[in-house]
Structure formats: C-alpha cells, structure tokens
Write a protein that holds these residues in place. Structure first.
Motif, short mmCIF file in Angstrom:
data_model
loop_
_atom_site.label_atom_id
_atom_site.label_comp_id
_atom_site.label_asym_id
_atom_site.label_seq_id
_atom_site.Cartn_x
_atom_site.Cartn_y
_atom_site.Cartn_z
N LEU A 138 11.46 -7.09 -2.68
CA LEU A 138 11.13 -8.52 -1.70
C LEU A 138 11.22 -9.71 -2.55
O LEU A 138 11.29 -10.74 -2.02
N GLY A 139 11.60 -9.55 -3.83
CA GLY A 139 12.03 -10.65 -4.64
C GLY A 139 10.47 -11.48 -4.98
O GLY A 139 10.45 -12.55 -5.61
N GLN A 140 9.19 -10.95 -4.69
CA GLN A 140 8.13 -11.46 -5.29
C GLN A 140 6.94 -10.31 -5.26
O GLN A 140 7.21 -9.17 -4.84
N THR A 141 6.18 -10.51 -6.11
CA THR A 141 5.18 -9.57 -6.53
C THR A 141 3.75 -9.78 -6.76
O THR A 141 2.78 -9.14 -6.87
N GLY A 142 3.24 -11.24 -6.17
CA GLY A 142 1.99 -11.37 -6.26
C GLY A 142 1.44 -11.60 -7.69
O GLY A 142 1.89 -11.97 -8.67
N TRP A 143 0.08 -11.31 -7.78
CA TRP A 143 -0.64 -11.24 -8.82
C TRP A 143 0.06 -10.31 -10.01
O TRP A 143 -0.23 -10.37 -11.17
N GLN A 164 4.87 -6.37 7.67
CA GLN A 164 4.56 -7.66 7.23
C GLN A 164 2.98 -7.77 6.39
O GLN A 164 2.31 -7.70 7.25
N ILE A 165 2.82 -7.76 5.24
CA ILE A 165 1.76 -7.61 4.42
C ILE A 165 1.70 -8.71 3.48
O ILE A 165 2.67 -8.93 2.77
N GLU A 166 0.78 -9.63 3.37
CA GLU A 166 0.71 -10.83 2.39
C GLU A 166 0.69 -9.99 0.99
O GLU A 166 0.28 -8.92 0.77
N ILE A 167 1.64 -10.84 0.25
CA ILE A 167 2.24 -10.22 -1.00
C ILE A 167 1.05 -9.71 -2.14
O ILE A 167 1.21 -8.66 -2.47
N ASN A 168 -0.04 -10.61 -2.21
CA ASN A 168 -0.98 -10.04 -3.27
C ASN A 168 -1.85 -8.84 -2.46
O ASN A 168 -2.08 -7.91 -3.42
N LEU A 169 -1.96 -8.92 -1.17
CA LEU A 169 -2.62 -7.55 -0.88
C LEU A 169 -1.73 -6.33 -1.01
O LEU A 169 -2.02 -5.08 -1.19
#
Length: 351
Positions: A43-48, A296-301
């Motif tokens: 996804l190119g992002q990982t959140g926390w 589609q799930i918020e990245i931190n979750l």
C-alpha cells in the motif's frame, strides 16, 4: 521431588517470568516489522507501524539473541551428542521443515517462474544457506551455539572484544549469514558471559520500581531521539544503543512480570518459536486477500489488524495441530532427535 524442591522450582519460575515477558515483547516487535514491510510494499503506507518499527530496531533482534544465550552456561559442558541435539538439530529441523512452505509461496504465488525439479531443489538448498524471511534467526542460533561451544575456553575478555569488533565493523557483503553473524553474535555472547549480572539487573529493577520506571522513561526519550536522528545506525553507536535498549527492556519486563493482565504476553514469549514460525504465511495470505478483494480499512486499524491476525493465527495453528498428524510442524518428533528421549529425574529448568 520433595516439597522444598517444588518451592525452589516455583521460585525460579517466578524469578524468570521476566524472560518470557521480554521474549513476548520481542516476538511482537518481529511480527510488527514484517507487517510494516509488507504493508509498505502493498500500500505504500503503514500507519503507526513505521514509527514503532524504527523505535524497536535497537532491541528487537539483539534482545532475542541475548536472551537465547542467557542460560547457555547451564548446558555448554554437556556431552556433544546431547548438546548438538538440543542446540543444533533442534533448530536445524525447523529450518529444513519451514523452508518448504515459505519456498512454495515464493515460487508458486509471489513470482511463478518456469520451474523444473532441479531448479526447485537448487532454490531450496540456496534458501537453507541464505534463509527466507525470519528463518535466518533460527539458522544463526544453531551457528552461535556451536561457535560458543568451540570457543568456551577462550578468555572472556578476548571473546567479548572480538565479537564487539565484528559488530562495530558493520560488515556488508552478499552473504547474509556472515552479516548476521558479525552483527548480532556479541549480544548472544553477552547473554552467556554476563548471565548472573543480567539477572541481578532484573532483580534490582523489580526491587526499585520507581527508579526503574524513571530510567526506562529516560531511555525511551533518548532512544526515540537517536533513532530519529539516525545515530542509532552509526558504527559503535548501533551496538551501544542495542545494549542500552536491552537493559531497558529487561527492566521493563521485570516490572511487568507479575501483571496478570499480561499473561498473554508471557505465554507468547514462552512459545515464541511457535509465533516466529507460524505468523509469516497467515500475514501474507491476509494482505494478499486484502489487495485482491479491494477492501478499504483505515491504515492504522489495518496495521493493528495485520499484527493481531499474524500472532493469533500462529497460536491457533499450533493449538489445532498439536494433537494431530501435523504436530511435527511445531514440535520436533522423536525420530528427529540424536538421542532417545528419557524422562529426567531432575526438576525441569529453563536451560
């Protein structure tokens, strides 16, 4: 066993509860590392996870190796056959076994090549030498145990100095086992050589809780600063940050060892090899399904769910298979031992 023996063993287990807590922290950190890596690829992002993974790097693997060497002094003088069985064949068995499903995923799912039986065999042998994913840790343990046994008569100061020099050299090559050996062996040796002092440090933290919490807080701020500035990756400082972080995690684990609400973490640490072996493929399956179905799930979750799923899947997989024909996945069968299993007359230890 007399009542006094039972009391002694129970006291030892209570005293060593921090070891399982520390292993639990480290194994969760390992799962977070791979969740972060594959979320970034997908996804190119990982959140926390990005922040936590960087923060945990100074202690994640160094602490694991130090804890692995902690009880070596109890068994290093055993006969070679017994020693090799528990310290080499044990880990070699899981390396040989778990390379198969990892390789199958790599060959048939991630990047299906034109396959031949010979190519599959060659690739399998290659990954026994340079293991896939986290299996390198298991390979290193076997190598460390043999090396330390062979060097047991070497003066402690010389062994520690040599391994420290290897670590600070930051060797970069195209041969991963050499890099891993040089980078982490000093922590394994330190666990072996300074076992008594490490336990005294853990005991001190448990007896001086307020001071220990203050030191842990100071370390957390300093560690975050060093990691952010990139200083924790510099020669010498990388090793210093590693040992400092290990000390903090040991103190933290000692403070948390008696907390009933963390029984799950101690259990994960006690069965860390189950999580270590079993989380990887479920994590990949979950992320493959996530991309395939376009959820589609918020990245931190999503990051949290990915870590929880990886850990939980490994634990459940072990529970489901432990009394089945698949029990060999997490428990070495009798035929894979160098010596016959005989019931011991002595109380079990953590050796």
């Amino acid at each position: 066993m007399t009542s006094s023996d039972v009391q002694i063993v129970a006291a030892d287990r209570n005293r060593y509860a921090w070891v399982d807590t520390a292993k639990g922290i480290c194994i969760v950190a390992v799962v977070c590392l791979y969740a972060n890596t594959y979320l970034a690829q997908a996804l190119g992002q990982t959140g926390w996870l990005e922040v936590w993974t960087k923060f945990a790097k100074p202690f994640r693997m160094p602490d694991f190796f130090l804890l692995s060497g902690l009880f070596l002094g109890r068994v290093i003088h055993r006969p070679w056959r017994s020693y090799l069985d528990t310290k080499v064949v044990h880990y070699g068995y899981f390396l040989v076994l778990w390379t198969v499903p990892y390789l199958a995923w790599r060959l048939f799912v991630e990047a299906p090549p034109e396959l031949s039986a010979l190519k599959v065999v060659k690739t399998y042998i290659y990954f026994l030498i340079q293991p896939l994913a986290m299996l390198w840790f298991i390979q290193m343990l076997a190598i460390y145990f043999v090396t330390t046994r062979l060097l047991r008569n070497m003066p402690s100061w010389l062994l520690l100095t040599t391994t420290a020099m290897l670590s600070t050299a930051q060797i970069h090559s195209h041969f991963a086992p050499l890099e891993h050996f040089a980078q982490y062996y000093v922590f394994f040796v330190a666990g072996y050589l300074f076992s008594a002092r490490i336990f005294k440090w853990a005991d001190w933290a448990a007896d001086h809780r307020q001071q220990a919490w203050l030191l842990i807080g100071a370390w957390a701020v300093t560690n975050a600063w060093f990691v952010t500035e990139g200083w924790s990756l510099l020669p010498v400082w990388e090793m210093v940050c590693g040992f400092t972080a290990i000390g903090a995690i040991i103190a933290l684990s000692s403070l948390l060892a008696g907390a009933p609400w963390l029984n799950w973490l101690r259990d994960l640490g006690h069965h860390s090899i189950v999580v270590y072996l079993g989380f990887y493929l479920p994590l990949l399956w979950w992320l493959a399904a996530y991309r395939h179905y376009g959820w589609q799930i918020e990245i931190n979750l999503l990051a949290t769910l990915t870590v929880l799923l990886g850990v939980t899947a490994a634990v459940l997989f072990n529970l489901i298979t432990r009394h089945s024909v698949w029990a060999f996945l997490f428990k070495r069968p009798a035929w894979a031992h160098l010596r016959s299993a005989r019931p011991s007359r002595l109380p079990s230890t953590l050796a």
